[in-house]
Design a protein around this motif. Structure first.
Motif, PDB file in Angstrom:
ATOM      1  N   SER A   1      -4.018   3.060   7.967  1.00  0.00           N
ATOM      2  CA  SER A   1      -2.668   2.516   8.071  1.00  0.00           C
ATOM      3  C   SER A   1      -2.671   1.164   7.387  1.00  0.00           C
ATOM      4  O   SER A   1      -3.716   0.540   7.194  1.00  0.00           O
ATOM      5  CB  SER A   1      -2.222   2.405   9.528  1.00  0.00           C
ATOM      6  N   LYS A   2      -1.502   0.741   6.970  1.00  0.00           N
ATOM      7  CA  LYS A   2      -1.330  -0.559   6.326  1.00  0.00           C
ATOM      8  C   LYS A   2      -0.340  -1.364   7.146  1.00  0.00           C
ATOM      9  O   LYS A   2       0.581  -0.808   7.748  1.00  0.00           O
ATOM     10  CB  LYS A   2      -0.817  -0.394   4.897  1.00  0.00           C
TER      11      LYS A   2
ATOM     12  N   ALA B   1       3.225  -0.341  -1.224  1.00  0.00           N
ATOM     13  CA  ALA B   1       2.566   0.271  -0.063  1.00  0.00           C
ATOM     14  C   ALA B   1       1.416   1.183  -0.467  1.00  0.00           C
ATOM     15  O   ALA B   1       0.430   1.293   0.251  1.00  0.00           O
ATOM     16  CB  ALA B   1       3.579   1.045   0.760  1.00  0.00           C
ATOM     17  N   ASP B   2       1.516   1.835  -1.623  1.00  0.00           N
ATOM     18  CA  ASP B   2       0.473   2.792  -2.002  1.00  0.00           C
ATOM     19  C   ASP B   2      -0.692   2.154  -2.750  1.00  0.00           C
ATOM     20  O   ASP B   2      -1.823   2.597  -2.624  1.00  0.00           O
ATOM     21  CB  ASP B   2       1.058   3.945  -2.823  1.00  0.00           C
ATOM     22  N   THR B   3      -0.456   1.098  -3.534  1.00  0.00           N
ATOM     23  CA  THR B   3      -1.529   0.509  -4.333  1.00  0.00           C
ATOM     24  C   THR B   3      -1.695  -0.985  -4.148  1.00  0.00           C
ATOM     25  O   THR B   3      -2.630  -1.575  -4.677  1.00  0.00           O
ATOM     26  CB  THR B   3      -1.273   0.749  -5.835  1.00  0.00           C
TER      27      THR B   3
ATOM     28  N   ASN C   1      10.821  -2.857  -1.684  1.00  0.00           N
ATOM     29  CA  ASN C   1       9.692  -3.780  -1.495  1.00  0.00           C
ATOM     30  C   ASN C   1      10.129  -5.238  -1.356  1.00  0.00           C
ATOM     31  O   ASN C   1       9.297  -6.128  -1.382  1.00  0.00           O
ATOM     32  CB  ASN C   1       8.722  -3.677  -2.676  1.00  0.00           C
TER      33      ASN C   1
ATOM     34  N   GLU D   1      -5.226  -3.020   5.172  1.00  0.00           N
ATOM     35  CA  GLU D   1      -5.386  -1.583   5.327  1.00  0.00           C
ATOM     36  C   GLU D   1      -6.655  -1.319   6.124  1.00  0.00           C
ATOM     37  O   GLU D   1      -7.657  -2.015   5.961  1.00  0.00           O
ATOM     38  CB  GLU D   1      -5.490  -0.906   3.963  1.00  0.00           C
TER      39      GLU D   1
END
Length: 170
Positions: free
Chosen positions: A27-28, A119-121, A42, A62
């Motif tokens: 999770s982040k 959020a992904d990278t 964002n 993360e």
């Protein structure tokens, strides 16, 4: 969950760990202050800077509950600059200058936007940007938040009369 003050100079520790995914998947998490911002995609847009309210954010973190040794602490970083204003005058100028009734910081009353890492990278702190360039009034307050009486009478001794927080230049 209950929380207790940390033993460090700052910090909060939860008495019961807060696990956001119990299945041990990643999770982040990221945090910002104040909580008055409006999030779209964002970007988090905050109301116009008032000179008194700070803006802070944490890095995007993360992890999962089984990560050994992972630094799971958040450190809020100040996103704004604070100036403190002290005034004084030489004895001959005091009588001709009179009193100080207001003071503004030119072009620093702005809306602020925090662009969050993807959020992904993404990793790291959000990026601060601003819009607007109105004049920001000085907060006539002590650092403890007590109002400084205006008008301010000048003396030959430097006296703290207020502060302002705004986005760093450049």
């Amino acid at each position: 969950a209950a929380k207790i003050a940390g033993s460090a100079p700052f910090g909060i520790t939860f008495t019961v760990p807060q696990l956001y995914k119990t299945d041990d998947s990643n999770s982040k998490l990221i945090a910002w202050y104040p909580n008055t911002g409006t999030k779209a995609g964002n970007a988090v847009t905050f109301p116009t800077i008032d000179g008194d309210t700070d803006s802070m954010a944490t890095e995007l973190k993360e992890g999962k509950k089984s990560d050994a040794g992972l630094n799971k602490q958040f450190k809020f970083e100040h996103m704004l600059t604070q100036i403190q204003v002290k005034v004084y005058a030489d004895a001959s100028a005091i009588s001709s200058w009179g009193t100080l009734t207001n003071l503004v910081i030119k072009g620093q009353k702005q809306d602020i936007i925090l662009t969050l890492p993807a959020a992904d990278t993404g990793t790291g702190l959000p990026v601060l940007s601003t819009s607007g360039n109105d004049d920001l009034p000085l907060q006539f307050k002590t650092l403890a938040g007590t109002a400084v009486t205006t008008p301010v009478t000048l003396t030959t001794t430097a006296t703290h009369i207020g502060y302002a927080m705004f986005a760093p230049y450049g």
